[in-house]
Every structure is written in structure tokens, then in C-alpha cells.
Enzyme design. Structure first.
Site, short mmCIF file in Angstrom:
data_model
loop_
_atom_site.label_atom_id
_atom_site.label_comp_id
_atom_site.label_asym_id
_atom_site.label_seq_id
_atom_site.Cartn_x
_atom_site.Cartn_y
_atom_site.Cartn_z
N LYS A 134 12.05 -19.95 -36.19
CA LYS A 134 13.43 -19.93 -35.68
C LYS A 134 14.30 -21.07 -36.22
CE LYS A 134 13.08 -17.52 -31.27
NZ LYS A 134 13.32 -17.63 -29.83
N ASP A 191 19.53 -15.66 -27.63
CA ASP A 191 18.67 -16.06 -26.50
C ASP A 191 19.47 -16.57 -25.29
OD1 ASP A 191 16.14 -15.42 -27.42
OD2 ASP A 191 15.81 -17.36 -28.37
P1 NAP Z 1 8.73 -24.14 -28.53
O1 NAP Z 1 9.99 -24.47 -29.25
O2 NAP Z 1 7.43 -24.24 -29.26
O3 NAP Z 1 8.67 -25.07 -27.20
C1 NAP Z 1 7.52 -25.08 -26.39
C2 NAP Z 1 7.81 -25.90 -25.12
O4 NAP Z 1 6.65 -25.82 -24.27
C3 NAP Z 1 8.02 -27.39 -25.41
O5 NAP Z 1 8.92 -27.91 -24.45
C4 NAP Z 1 6.61 -27.96 -25.21
O6 NAP Z 1 6.59 -29.34 -24.89
C5 NAP Z 1 6.17 -27.15 -24.01
N1 NAP Z 1 4.72 -27.12 -23.87
C6 NAP Z 1 3.82 -26.44 -24.62
N2 NAP Z 1 2.56 -26.64 -24.16
C7 NAP Z 1 2.68 -27.50 -23.09
C8 NAP Z 1 1.74 -28.08 -22.20
N3 NAP Z 1 0.43 -27.83 -22.29
N4 NAP Z 1 2.20 -28.88 -21.21
C9 NAP Z 1 3.54 -29.14 -21.08
N5 NAP Z 1 4.47 -28.61 -21.90
C10 NAP Z 1 4.04 -27.80 -22.90
O7 NAP Z 1 8.76 -22.65 -27.95
P2 NAP Z 1 10.04 -21.84 -27.39
O8 NAP Z 1 10.52 -20.93 -28.44
O9 NAP Z 1 10.99 -22.81 -26.77
O10 NAP Z 1 9.34 -20.92 -26.26
C11 NAP Z 1 8.92 -21.49 -25.04
C12 NAP Z 1 8.52 -20.41 -24.05
O11 NAP Z 1 9.64 -19.57 -23.77
C13 NAP Z 1 7.41 -19.47 -24.57
O12 NAP Z 1 6.57 -19.17 -23.47
C14 NAP Z 1 8.16 -18.24 -24.99
O13 NAP Z 1 7.38 -17.05 -24.91
C15 NAP Z 1 9.30 -18.21 -23.96
N6 NAP Z 1 10.49 -17.48 -24.45
C16 NAP Z 1 10.85 -16.37 -23.75
C17 NAP Z 1 11.96 -15.65 -24.16
C18 NAP Z 1 12.37 -14.42 -23.39
O14 NAP Z 1 13.15 -13.63 -23.92
N7 NAP Z 1 11.93 -14.26 -22.16
C19 NAP Z 1 12.71 -16.06 -25.28
C20 NAP Z 1 12.30 -17.22 -25.96
C21 NAP Z 1 11.17 -17.92 -25.53
P3 NAP Z 1 6.43 -30.43 -26.07
O15 NAP Z 1 7.81 -30.59 -26.68
O16 NAP Z 1 5.96 -31.65 -25.37
O17 NAP Z 1 5.43 -29.89 -27.06
#
Ligand code: NAP
Length: 284
Positions: free
Chosen positions: A69, A105
Site C-alpha cells: 500500500k 479505506d
Molecule cells: P499495518 O500497517 O501492518 O499495521 C499493523 C498495526 O498492528 C500496527 O499498528 C502494529 O503495531 C500493530 N500490531 C501488529 N502486531 C501487534 C502486536 N502483536 N501487538 C500490538 N500491536 C501489533 O497493517 P494495516 O494495513 O494498518 O492493517 C491493520 C489491521 O486492520 C489488519 O488486521 C487488517 O486486516 C485490518 N484492516 C481492515 C480493513 C477493513 O476493511 N475492515 C481495512 C484495512 C485494514 P507496530 O507499529 O508496533 O508494529
């Protein structure tokens, strides 16, 4: 499919888990359109060549998911102001060999939240857990809609401060603070907020520890988990037990997809059919 069929798809790595092909093809079929939406596994080192290939093959557009992304922005001809602000692209539109990067989003999130609560977020106080790509989209949308306070807590505090700086620097009138990633600070953040949003991936696996250690929710809280599979995460179950409004990420998934669909086809897709296609795949 025939020689006139127009191609759509989603690039990511891995891509097997993606439910987007299901919901988009359900909408295409319901509207009787001559499009086809396919999942495409694109390794990070092949991103540039894959994007060029999609353009040369005449794709109408495609969605972009983890881990591309942010990096894809370097290969795009034009970014919408929204994608630029968010700092990520989830939808690419291909117009006569030009690629336009959008991000649906934030608006998808807001449509889903409004649909579930029937209320505006203006004047509300929000606790945002996470500071990744999804948090950025949600944070910008909330600040733009007149949220008064945004508290950000993230495991990596550097990333939380980075998001806070980015949001503050975009001339948005909203008080933005960073909380430490500790149980105590998060619980205090919950008590000071009207809406609590989980944008981390914690809760996707049943083995994940609870994000919020004790039940600090009130019945007037709105708790939104961006995770859509499982449909009811541990966080949402805790919220429901306290009588709070608990919302899963399914609505956001459907609405961000519907907005992408409109960009590519110029048609409003049947969101209920898209939602049902996903529910059939995730509800046992
Ligand atoms: P991303 O950029 O990789 O961000 C991941 C986030 O999760 C970061 O804040 C990370 O913290 C945190 N994280 C991961 N593992 C963790 C742990 N063990 N303990 C605490 N924090 C943790 O991913 P993203 O694109 O933002 O997506 C995040 C979530 O949103 C995913 O579950 C995704 O499926 C969901 N999502 C849903 C939609 C929807 O349409 N419903 C759309 C987009 C995303 P750090 O910075 O410390 O690593």
C-alpha cells in the site's frame, strides 16, 4: 469471459486470504457487467514489473493490500489528495495508460460507522489503537469529520508519534495525543473516549492476548474493530458484555470495496450482496 471482458484484481503478498474477489465478483454478477476480478500474488521485489504488466494488459484497475500500500505510491502517475494525505493507496484506477492512486479505506470506514450507529462523529473523542496504514486512513477521516480529540496508542511509540505528527501537519483542527502502550494508559484512554477503534491486527488469531486487560467499557461506548475475520473478536465480545455498541470491520471492508467498484465501473454496487458473499465465507 470473452475478448471484451474488462479486468480488475487485487495485488498483495500473500493473497490467498483475500475476500475481495468474492465480493467484487458477486457485485459484477448481480449488475450483469462484463468484468472479472482476480487475486494476484505479487512478491514485493516484483511490484514495479507487476504493476507495469497490469497496465499493459489493459486492466481497468486493481486493489492494493499488504505489503504494497505504501511502496506502490512511487509507481503511480497521480495520487488523489486523500491518498497523498493518508500516505497509502488501496485502489488504482487505470485511465488511458495513466495510473491514479486512490485510498477508499477512510471513507469506507466512516460509511460503515454511520450505517451502524446512525450518528455523526463530530464532537466525539476517539481512542485509536494502532498506527499502521489502516490507522492513518481512519485517523484522517475522523479528524476531517470534526472529532475533537484523538488519542493514539501503538506498540511502537515511534510509529504512533509519526502518525500524530503527520495528522497535526495536515492543518486539521483536532487535538491529537500519543498514549504509552501500557494497560494503564490504554484503560485511561478508554475512559476518556466515546469511540474506541482497534486498527491493529491483534485479535485475528484466537491465541492473541486481549488488547484491553480488564473490562473498562461503558454501555455508551462505541467499540469498532477493523478485523472482520473472526466476525466477533475478543475485544468486541468484551464490549458487548458491557452493553456497548460493538462493530466489526466487515462493513468497512464492504464499503471501501464499493467505493473502489464505483471508481472503476461508474456504477453503484449492491452492498448487501457484497456483504452476504463475505458472510457466507467467514461465518461457520
Ligand atoms: P499495518 O500497517 O501492518 O499495521 C499493523 C498495526 O498492528 C500496527 O499498528 C502494529 O503495531 C500493530 N500490531 C501488529 N502486531 C501487534 C502486536 N502483536 N501487538 C500490538 N500491536 C501489533 O497493517 P494495516 O494495513 O494498518 O492493517 C491493520 C489491521 O486492520 C489488519 O488486521 C487488517 O486486516 C485490518 N484492516 C481492515 C480493513 C477493513 O476493511 N475492515 C481495512 C484495512 C485494514 P507496530 O507499529 O508496533 O508494529
Amino acid at each position: 469471459m470473452n475478448g471484451r471482458t474488462r479486468w480488475l484484481g487485487i495485488i498483495g503478498y500473500p493473497i490467498q486470504h483475500s475476500l475481495s474477489p468474492l465480493m467484487h465478483n458477486a457485485a459484477i454478477e448481480a449488475l450483469g457487467l462484463d468484468y472479472c476480478y482476480i487475486p494476484l500474488a505479487v512478491e514485493p521485489r516484483r511490484l514495479r514489473s507487476a504493476v507495469n504488466a497490469l497496465q499493459r494488459l489493459g486492466f481497468r484497475g486493481f486493489n492494493v493490500t499488504i505489503p504494497h500500500k505504501q511502496r506502490i505510491m512511487a509507481f503511480i502517475d497521480r495520487l488523489t489528495p486523500e491518498a497523498k494525505l493518508i500516505g497509502a493507496v488501496n485502489t488504482v484506477e487505470i485511465q488511458r495508460n495513466r495510473m491514479i492512486g486512490h485510498n477508499t479505506d477512510g471513507r469506507g470506514f466512516l460509511r460503515a460507522l454511520m450505517e451502524d450507529t446512525g450518528r455523526s462523529v463530530a464532537g466525539k473523542r476517539v481512542l485509536l489503537l494502532g498506527a499502521g496504514g489502516a490507522a492513518s486512513a481512519v485517523g484522517f477521516q475522523l479528524a476531517r469529520e470534526g472529532v475533537t480529540t484523538l488519542l493514539i496508542a501503538n506498540r511502537s511509540s515511534e510509529r504512533a508519534h509519526g502518525l500524530a505528527r503527520h495528522l497535526r501537519g495536515s492543518s486539521i483542527q483536532c487535538s491529537i495525543s500519543v498514549l504509552p502502550w501500557t494497560d494503564k494508559a490504554i484503560e485511561r484512554g478508554v475512559q476518556q473516549s466515546d469511540i474506541i477503534i482497534n486498527t491493529t491486527s491483534v485479535g485475528m488469531s484466537p491465541a492473541d492476548p486481549p488488547l484491553i486487560s480488564s473490562s473498562v467499557f461503558r454501555s455508551n461506548h462505541v467499540v469498532y474493530d477493523l478485523i472482520y475475520n473472526p466476525p466477533r473478536t475478543a475485544l468486541l465480545k468484551q464490549a458487548e458484555a458491557a452493553g456497548a455498541t460493538a462493530i466489526s470491520g466487515l462493513g468497512m471492508l464492504v464499503h471501501q470495496g464499493a467505493l473502489s467498484f464505483e471508481i472503476w465501473t461508474g456504477r453503484r454496487p449492491p452492498v448487501e450482496i457484497m456483504r452476504e458473499a463475505i458472510l457466507r465465507a467467514i461465518v461457520p
